[in-house]
Scaffold this motif. Sequence first.
Motif, short mmCIF file in Angstrom:
data_model
loop_
_atom_site.label_atom_id
_atom_site.label_comp_id
_atom_site.label_asym_id
_atom_site.label_seq_id
_atom_site.Cartn_x
_atom_site.Cartn_y
_atom_site.Cartn_z
N LEU A 60 -1.80 -12.51 8.71
CA LEU A 60 -2.62 -11.69 7.79
C LEU A 60 -2.14 -10.25 7.79
O LEU A 60 -2.01 -9.64 6.72
CB LEU A 60 -4.09 -11.76 8.24
N ALA A 61 -1.84 -9.72 8.97
CA ALA A 61 -1.36 -8.34 9.06
C ALA A 61 -0.02 -8.17 8.37
O ALA A 61 0.23 -7.17 7.68
CB ALA A 61 -1.26 -7.91 10.52
N VAL A 62 0.88 -9.16 8.54
CA VAL A 62 2.18 -9.10 7.87
C VAL A 62 2.00 -9.12 6.36
O VAL A 62 2.63 -8.33 5.63
CB VAL A 62 3.07 -10.28 8.32
N LEU A 63 1.15 -10.01 5.86
CA LEU A 63 0.95 -10.12 4.41
C LEU A 63 0.36 -8.84 3.84
O LEU A 63 0.80 -8.36 2.79
CB LEU A 63 0.04 -11.32 4.11
N ILE A 64 -0.62 -8.27 4.54
CA ILE A 64 -1.21 -7.00 4.09
C ILE A 64 -0.15 -5.89 4.08
O ILE A 64 -0.11 -5.06 3.17
CB ILE A 64 -2.40 -6.60 4.98
N TYR B 289 3.02 -6.23 3.56
CA TYR B 289 3.89 -6.43 2.39
C TYR B 289 3.25 -5.88 1.12
O TYR B 289 3.91 -5.27 0.28
CB TYR B 289 4.19 -7.91 2.20
N VAL B 290 1.95 -6.12 0.98
CA VAL B 290 1.25 -5.73 -0.24
C VAL B 290 1.03 -4.22 -0.30
O VAL B 290 1.17 -3.60 -1.37
CB VAL B 290 -0.10 -6.47 -0.34
N THR B 291 0.71 -3.62 0.84
CA THR B 291 0.33 -2.20 0.86
C THR B 291 1.45 -1.26 1.27
O THR B 291 1.40 -0.06 0.96
CB THR B 291 -0.84 -1.98 1.83
N GLY B 292 2.44 -1.79 2.01
CA GLY B 292 3.48 -0.93 2.56
C GLY B 292 3.07 -0.25 3.85
O GLY B 292 3.83 0.55 4.41
N TRP B 293 1.86 -0.54 4.34
CA TRP B 293 1.41 0.06 5.59
C TRP B 293 2.10 -0.60 6.78
O TRP B 293 2.66 -1.68 6.68
CB TRP B 293 -0.10 -0.10 5.73
N SER B 294 2.01 0.05 7.92
CA SER B 294 2.64 -0.43 9.15
C SER B 294 1.98 -1.72 9.64
O SER B 294 0.74 -1.79 9.75
CB SER B 294 2.53 0.64 10.24
N ALA C 104 -2.54 -17.79 -0.24
CA ALA C 104 -2.52 -16.40 -0.72
C ALA C 104 -1.09 -15.87 -0.76
O ALA C 104 -0.73 -15.10 -1.68
CB ALA C 104 -3.39 -15.52 0.17
N ALA C 105 -0.28 -16.28 0.21
CA ALA C 105 1.11 -15.81 0.25
C ALA C 105 1.90 -16.26 -0.96
O ALA C 105 2.87 -15.59 -1.37
CB ALA C 105 1.79 -16.32 1.52
N LEU C 106 1.51 -17.37 -1.59
CA LEU C 106 2.21 -17.86 -2.79
C LEU C 106 2.09 -16.87 -3.94
O LEU C 106 2.92 -16.89 -4.86
CB LEU C 106 1.65 -19.22 -3.20
N PHE C 107 1.06 -16.02 -3.91
CA PHE C 107 0.90 -15.01 -4.96
C PHE C 107 1.68 -13.74 -4.67
O PHE C 107 1.76 -12.84 -5.52
CB PHE C 107 -0.59 -14.66 -5.14
N VAL C 108 2.23 -13.66 -3.46
CA VAL C 108 2.95 -12.45 -3.03
C VAL C 108 4.43 -12.73 -2.81
O VAL C 108 5.28 -11.89 -3.15
CB VAL C 108 2.31 -11.89 -1.74
N LEU C 109 4.75 -13.89 -2.25
CA LEU C 109 6.11 -14.22 -1.86
C LEU C 109 6.66 -15.37 -2.70
O LEU C 109 5.89 -16.21 -3.19
CB LEU C 109 6.16 -14.63 -0.37
#
Length: 218
Positions: free
Chosen positions: A61-65, A67-72, A182-187
Amino acid sequence: MSDQPQDGPGTDQVAETTTGKGVGHSLLEDAQGLAYGTLMAGFGIVILTELGLITGQTAGLAVLISYVTGWSFGLIFFVVNLPFYWLGYRRMGWRFTIKTFVAVALLSFLSNWLKTQISFDFLTPWTGAVIFGMVTGSALLALFRHGASLGGVGILALYLQEKTGFRAGWTQLGFDACLFCAALFVLPLDKVLFSLLGAVIINFVIAINHRRDWYVAT
């Protein structure tokens, strides 16, 4: 990345690592176990994010967030785990909770620091997924055997199992299924499939190597 050790889907072992047999770990032994586990887990995260893949549980979840936000990743991972420590204390006790907090804090730091120390000129997705799975599996084994985890959904799953009877493994599986959907919508689809490969290897390593009758120290 699995939050809790498993013999197979839906089994609970963190609170049962101590059987009353064998000898407990010393403070030094616990320290090296947590250091090894978090360093290897951090290395796994470097591989994962280098390839743009994800994993399961709160780490995924942290990795996916990130990717979406650019946060650490490290900051997100630390914050995402904060709500689960009270449940960890209620379900596992203060020793487990403190060790888990330390492990999460170390991984949050090391995952960011290692990116400044390691780079890859060439790394194929399937090779990276396999190495990630094996390295992370060994990291989690070290943490589990020293009475710690990487927090998160696994703690919630065990709490719900205790309160409602709903199997912890099903809670974890449901969370991961939603996460990968959810990752399918991002990756891209191929990255999600390589991510699944890495997740399967992690759980295979844990299922084969983490057994109460093989290891009884705390």
